[in-house]
Design a protein around this motif. Structure first.
Motif, short mmCIF file in Angstrom:
data_model
loop_
_atom_site.label_atom_id
_atom_site.label_comp_id
_atom_site.label_asym_id
_atom_site.label_seq_id
_atom_site.Cartn_x
_atom_site.Cartn_y
_atom_site.Cartn_z
N ARG A 50 -1.47 6.69 -2.46
CA ARG A 50 -1.29 5.78 -1.15
C ARG A 50 -0.40 4.95 -0.45
O ARG A 50 0.51 5.16 -1.85
N ILE A 51 -0.29 4.65 0.71
CA ILE A 51 0.54 4.03 1.13
C ILE A 51 0.63 2.58 0.11
O ILE A 51 -0.53 1.94 0.07
N ASP A 52 1.42 2.54 -0.83
CA ASP A 52 1.90 1.10 -1.87
C ASP A 52 1.87 -0.82 -0.30
O ASP A 52 3.00 -0.53 -0.29
N SER A 53 0.97 -1.09 -0.30
CA SER A 53 1.34 -1.98 0.21
C SER A 53 0.33 -3.41 -0.24
O SER A 53 -0.03 -4.42 0.60
N GLY A 54 0.10 -3.30 -1.04
CA GLY A 54 -0.21 -4.13 -2.29
C GLY A 54 -1.51 -4.91 -2.62
O GLY A 54 -1.35 -5.69 -2.90
N ASP A 55 -2.17 -3.92 -2.64
CA ASP A 55 -3.66 -3.64 -2.55
C ASP A 55 -4.22 -4.01 -3.79
O ASP A 55 -4.64 -4.63 -4.10
N LYS A 56 -3.85 -3.15 -4.69
CA LYS A 56 -3.91 -2.98 -6.07
C LYS A 56 -3.44 -3.83 -6.55
O LYS A 56 -4.13 -4.53 -7.32
N GLU A 57 -2.75 -4.83 -6.17
CA GLU A 57 -1.97 -5.67 -7.15
C GLU A 57 -3.08 -7.50 -7.11
O GLU A 57 -3.25 -7.94 -7.76
N PHE A 58 -3.51 -7.10 -5.13
CA PHE A 58 -4.32 -7.89 -4.77
C PHE A 58 -5.11 -8.07 -5.48
O PHE A 58 -5.74 -9.20 -5.96
N ILE A 59 -6.39 -7.04 -5.78
CA ILE A 59 -7.56 -6.98 -6.40
C ILE A 59 -7.09 -7.62 -8.14
O ILE A 59 -8.03 -8.15 -8.68
N SER A 60 -5.98 -7.03 -8.92
CA SER A 60 -5.73 -7.94 -9.58
C SER A 60 -5.35 -9.21 -9.98
O SER A 60 -5.85 -9.61 -10.58
N GLY A 61 -4.58 -9.73 -8.77
CA GLY A 61 -5.04 -10.69 -8.73
C GLY A 61 -5.37 -11.75 -8.60
O GLY A 61 -6.27 -12.80 -9.04
N LYS A 62 -7.03 -10.82 -7.94
CA LYS A 62 -8.25 -11.32 -7.64
C LYS A 62 -8.94 -12.36 -9.30
O LYS A 62 -9.69 -13.56 -8.85
N VAL A 63 -9.01 -11.12 -9.64
CA VAL A 63 -9.92 -11.03 -10.54
C VAL A 63 -8.93 -11.89 -12.04
O VAL A 63 -9.95 -13.06 -12.97
N ALA A 64 -7.66 -11.87 -11.67
CA ALA A 64 -7.66 -12.79 -13.16
C ALA A 64 -6.85 -13.56 -12.29
O ALA A 64 -7.85 -15.27 -13.56
N PHE A 65 -7.30 -14.44 -10.69
CA PHE A 65 -7.96 -15.70 -10.98
C PHE A 65 -9.20 -16.73 -10.59
O PHE A 65 -9.32 -17.51 -11.51
#
Length: 140
Positions: A87-102
């Motif tokens: 996949r083109i890495d546009s930060g989606d994975k980090e954003f999902i992980s950030g939401k969960v951490a939040f």
């Protein structure tokens, strides 16, 4: 990029369709169980099956957040990095992980993930109105 082969593909799609049906009927836990069953059908390494693995994990995390099962959301957010290798890495994975951490109250980790997601997406990751609380937090 690999694609699932028959008969795994048909079984996978059937489980995802049943999961969507359960979700639409408000049976979120059943929806997750069906997605977990579908996940187990994907051969290793799961990440080469980009679309199937990525979207499945994204859906599990989103559903866990809806029902506030944060422990399970964290387990699946960690799996997001095992998906979608091409996949083109546009930060989606980090954003999902950030939401969960939040949502777990791990604000330091959330800030780190949001920072990476913001850089990779050039700020687009916060574009949806439902992401306003995460943007406010990130900018604070």
């Amino acid at each position: 990029m690999a694609t699932l082969q028959s008969p795994i593909k048909e079984k996978f799609e059937s489980l995802v369709n049943k999961s969507n049906e359960q979700f639409n009927n408000g049976n979120h836990e059943d929806s997750i169980l069906l997605l977990e069953e579908a996940w187990n059908l994907i051969p290793d390494p799961k990440g080469i099956y980009c679309e199937e693995s990525y979207h499945l994990v994204k859906d599990v995390v989103a559903t866990c957040l809806i029902i506030n099962d944060l422990k399970k959301a964290k387990v699946w957010a960690d799996k997001i990095f095992l998906t979608g290798f091409d996949r083109i890495d546009s930060g989606d994975k980090e954003f999902i992980s950030g939401k969960v951490a939040f949502e777990l109250g791990d604000f330091e980790t959330a800030k780190e993930f949001f920072s990476i997601a913001n850089r990779k997406s050039e700020g687009r990751c916060f574009g949806s109105p439902k992401n306003t609380k995460y943007l406010k937090f990130f900018k604070s």
